[in-house]
Design a protein around this motif. Structure first.
Motif, PDB file in Angstrom:
ATOM      1  N   ILE A  20       0.827  -1.207   0.000  1.00 56.98           N
ATOM      2  CA  ILE A  20       0.000   0.000   0.000  1.00 56.98           C
ATOM      3  C   ILE A  20       0.864   1.261   0.000  1.00 56.98           C
ATOM      4  O   ILE A  20       0.574   2.216  -0.732  1.00 56.98           O
ATOM      5  CB  ILE A  20      -0.978  -0.011   1.182  1.00 56.98           C
ATOM      6  N   SER A  21       1.930   1.293   0.792  1.00 53.06           N
ATOM      7  CA  SER A  21       2.773   2.496   0.842  1.00 53.06           C
ATOM      8  C   SER A  21       3.390   2.798  -0.525  1.00 53.06           C
ATOM      9  O   SER A  21       3.572   3.965  -0.877  1.00 53.06           O
ATOM     10  CB  SER A  21       3.860   2.364   1.902  1.00 53.06           C
ATOM     11  N   GLY A  38     -11.665   1.946   5.052  1.00 55.59           N
ATOM     12  CA  GLY A  38     -11.057   1.899   6.378  1.00 55.59           C
ATOM     13  C   GLY A  38      -9.693   1.246   6.397  1.00 55.59           C
ATOM     14  O   GLY A  38      -9.216   0.813   7.439  1.00 55.59           O
ATOM     15  N   MET A  39      -9.031   1.187   5.268  1.00 53.28           N
ATOM     16  CA  MET A  39      -7.750   0.480   5.185  1.00 53.28           C
ATOM     17  C   MET A  39      -6.570   1.271   5.717  1.00 53.28           C
ATOM     18  O   MET A  39      -5.501   0.719   5.887  1.00 53.28           O
ATOM     19  CB  MET A  39      -7.459   0.071   3.739  1.00 53.28           C
ATOM     20  N   LEU A  40      -6.738   2.560   5.966  1.00 46.47           N
ATOM     21  CA  LEU A  40      -5.596   3.345   6.442  1.00 46.47           C
ATOM     22  C   LEU A  40      -5.646   3.602   7.939  1.00 46.47           C
ATOM     23  O   LEU A  40      -4.780   4.249   8.481  1.00 46.47           O
ATOM     24  CB  LEU A  40      -5.496   4.664   5.670  1.00 46.47           C
ATOM     25  N   GLY A  41      -6.639   3.078   8.619  1.00 48.33           N
ATOM     26  CA  GLY A  41      -6.742   3.272  10.056  1.00 48.33           C
ATOM     27  C   GLY A  41      -5.880   2.308  10.860  1.00 48.33           C
ATOM     28  O   GLY A  41      -5.594   2.546  12.023  1.00 48.33           O
ATOM     29  N   CYS A  42      -5.455   1.228  10.236  1.00 50.45           N
ATOM     30  CA  CYS A  42      -4.650   0.219  10.927  1.00 50.45           C
ATOM     31  C   CYS A  42      -3.201   0.688  11.047  1.00 50.45           C
ATOM     32  O   CYS A  42      -2.676   1.326  10.140  1.00 50.45           O
ATOM     33  CB  CYS A  42      -4.676  -1.104  10.165  1.00 50.45           C
ATOM     34  N   ALA A  43      -2.566   0.327  12.125  1.00 46.07           N
ATOM     35  CA  ALA A  43      -1.180   0.749  12.361  1.00 46.07           C
ATOM     36  C   ALA A  43      -0.215   0.222  11.294  1.00 46.07           C
ATOM     37  O   ALA A  43       0.727   0.899  10.920  1.00 46.07           O
ATOM     38  CB  ALA A  43      -0.730   0.294  13.737  1.00 46.07           C
ATOM     39  N   ALA A  47       2.231  -0.896   5.381  1.00 47.97           N
ATOM     40  CA  ALA A  47       3.255  -1.920   5.160  1.00 47.97           C
ATOM     41  C   ALA A  47       2.655  -3.206   4.606  1.00 47.97           C
ATOM     42  O   ALA A  47       3.381  -4.114   4.226  1.00 47.97           O
ATOM     43  CB  ALA A  47       4.002  -2.212   6.447  1.00 47.97           C
ATOM     44  N   GLU A  48       1.326  -3.273   4.540  1.00 48.20           N
ATOM     45  CA  GLU A  48       0.657  -4.479   4.051  1.00 48.20           C
ATOM     46  C   GLU A  48       0.553  -4.479   2.535  1.00 48.20           C
ATOM     47  O   GLU A  48       0.537  -3.427   1.903  1.00 48.20           O
ATOM     48  CB  GLU A  48      -0.768  -4.556   4.609  1.00 48.20           C
ATOM     49  N   SER A  49       0.424  -5.675   2.001  1.00 54.47           N
ATOM     50  CA  SER A  49       0.120  -5.793   0.580  1.00 54.47           C
ATOM     51  C   SER A  49      -1.368  -5.533   0.409  1.00 54.47           C
ATOM     52  O   SER A  49      -2.139  -5.572   1.375  1.00 54.47           O
ATOM     53  CB  SER A  49       0.458  -7.195   0.066  1.00 54.47           C
TER      54      SER A  49
END
Length: 75
Positions: A20-21, A38-43, A47-49
């Motif tokens: 994602i980054s 809501g995919m950017l609320g996680c810490a 860094a996730e695919s």
């Protein structure tokens, strides 16, 4: 190859393994597509695919990728 062509190639290269980054670095204008799910609320979200983020949020990764590419190409 022109800048527009290079940008289109980068968009078309987005897949389940893309981090994602990496997408947000190349296409900061994509942020609303991730925020609406809501995919950017996680810490660890950036860094996730795409596949990992979609799985964590109950989103079909293939559908999201199609929508994301269409969104970016329409800008």
């Amino acid at each position: 190859i022109g800048d527009t062509t290079m940008e289109m190639l980068k968009i078309m290269d987005i897949n389940r393994e893309t981090i994602i980054s990496e997408i947000l670095t190349n296409f900061p204008e994509a942020m609303p597509k991730f925020q609406e799910l809501g995919m950017l609320g996680c810490a660890l979200a950036t860094a996730e695919s795409l596949e990992q983020a979609c799985a964590a949020h109950g989103v079909d990764p293939d559908e999201f990728i199609v929508e994301l590419k269409a969104y970016l190409l329409a800008l």
